[in-house]
Design a protein around this motif. Sequence first.
Motif, mmCIF file in Angstrom:
data_model
loop_
_atom_site.group_PDB
_atom_site.id
_atom_site.type_symbol
_atom_site.label_atom_id
_atom_site.label_comp_id
_atom_site.label_asym_id
_atom_site.label_seq_id
_atom_site.Cartn_x
_atom_site.Cartn_y
_atom_site.Cartn_z
ATOM 1 N N VAL A 36 -36.777 -35.572 -31.409
ATOM 2 C CA VAL A 36 -35.469 -35.350 -32.046
ATOM 3 C C VAL A 36 -34.818 -36.683 -32.405
ATOM 4 O O VAL A 36 -34.293 -36.851 -33.517
ATOM 5 C CB VAL A 36 -34.542 -34.534 -31.112
ATOM 6 N N ILE A 37 -34.854 -37.644 -31.487
ATOM 7 C CA ILE A 37 -34.212 -38.946 -31.721
ATOM 8 C C ILE A 37 -34.910 -39.708 -32.847
ATOM 9 O O ILE A 37 -34.257 -40.280 -33.735
ATOM 10 C CB ILE A 37 -34.193 -39.778 -30.425
ATOM 11 N N ILE A 38 -36.250 -39.714 -32.843
ATOM 12 C CA ILE A 38 -36.991 -40.404 -33.905
ATOM 13 C C ILE A 38 -36.709 -39.772 -35.266
ATOM 14 O O ILE A 38 -36.487 -40.469 -36.267
ATOM 15 C CB ILE A 38 -38.513 -40.385 -33.612
ATOM 16 N N THR A 39 -36.670 -38.438 -35.291
ATOM 17 C CA THR A 39 -36.360 -37.734 -36.546
ATOM 18 C C THR A 39 -34.959 -38.078 -37.032
ATOM 19 O O THR A 39 -34.740 -38.328 -38.226
ATOM 20 C CB THR A 39 -36.477 -36.208 -36.339
ATOM 21 N N ALA A 40 -34.002 -38.122 -36.089
ATOM 22 C CA ALA A 40 -32.615 -38.462 -36.443
ATOM 23 C C ALA A 40 -32.521 -39.875 -37.014
ATOM 24 O O ALA A 40 -31.828 -40.108 -38.010
ATOM 25 C CB ALA A 40 -31.717 -38.324 -35.223
ATOM 26 N N VAL A 41 -33.230 -40.815 -36.398
ATOM 27 C CA VAL A 41 -33.210 -42.210 -36.868
ATOM 28 C C VAL A 41 -33.807 -42.311 -38.273
ATOM 29 O O VAL A 41 -33.267 -43.022 -39.141
ATOM 30 C CB VAL A 41 -33.987 -43.120 -35.892
ATOM 31 N N LEU A 42 -34.889 -41.605 -38.528
ATOM 32 C CA LEU A 42 -35.517 -41.629 -39.856
ATOM 33 C C LEU A 42 -34.590 -41.056 -40.923
ATOM 34 O O LEU A 42 -34.499 -41.581 -42.037
ATOM 35 C CB LEU A 42 -36.839 -40.845 -39.829
ATOM 36 N N ILE A 43 -33.867 -39.994 -40.579
ATOM 37 C CA ILE A 43 -32.925 -39.390 -41.535
ATOM 38 C C ILE A 43 -31.756 -40.335 -41.798
ATOM 39 O O ILE A 43 -31.234 -40.417 -42.914
ATOM 40 C CB ILE A 43 -32.420 -38.029 -41.012
ATOM 41 N N MET A 44 -31.337 -41.090 -40.775
ATOM 42 C CA MET A 44 -30.213 -42.024 -40.922
ATOM 43 C C MET A 44 -30.494 -43.139 -41.921
ATOM 44 O O MET A 44 -29.557 -43.746 -42.449
ATOM 45 C CB MET A 44 -29.874 -42.658 -39.564
#
Length: 259
Positions: A36-44
């Motif tokens: 979830v955190i890696i996905t959130a960072v990529l979207i950011m």
Amino acid sequence: MTTISVLMLILFMLMSLIGGKKGLTSFTVMLIHVTVIITAVLIMTDPGASPIIITLIASVIISYVTLYLINGKNKKTQTAFLATMLTMVVLVGLIHLFVQVTNVGGFSTEEVEELSIYSFYFGVNFTEVITSVIILSTIGAVTDEAISVASPMYELFRHNPNQSRKELFSSGMRVGIDLLATSANTLFFAFFGSYLALLVRFFDMGYHLSEVLNAKVFVQEIVTILLSGMGVLLIVPVTAYLTAYRLTARDKSEVSHDI
């Protein structure tokens, strides 16, 4: 096999041997959190995306997965989840306000020195990024505190269903207050432990104490610790009240089936 892979394998084996099924569930939850955190960072990294909105969505997912997969689907888990969400709504406003006031967004002087060969024009609002960092740093402690307060309150009411709402609330507050010292120490040492080498470097280079205390990288950590502490404090009365209200507003026989 890399060192990280070996460490993860050791952690998996220990959690399986010591924790059994619960340990395997906890390890799975941890992997979900990382994803979830890696996905959130990529979207950011998308200039059109709002880091705060993305982080709030990630926080909801992290809290939901932590509470429902580890503790199961029951009324106390639902109460803890609701208390976490209400507390985070208040906390996000406080975090955003204090990040703006203290101006801790962006890179510190020490970080800029290491990244000087790279371009900093990539369209990301770093005030929102540091707000997101503090939210993610807080969500775990807030979620743990919520279930730690709600669970014993349900047990207390199950064994003594004649308690009033005020008595239950007072019991929940006492439980939460007992947990506060441990939670605060955990947050303090977790954040400062990660920056211990940098503090040693500061003093080794002859920085005065006043310079260290005013360094952006140090102030960021102080703001994070203080706001995380506020979150842990706020969740106690919110969880205690919601749990006491929910228990005393329902039929006593109904409560015993929920636990």
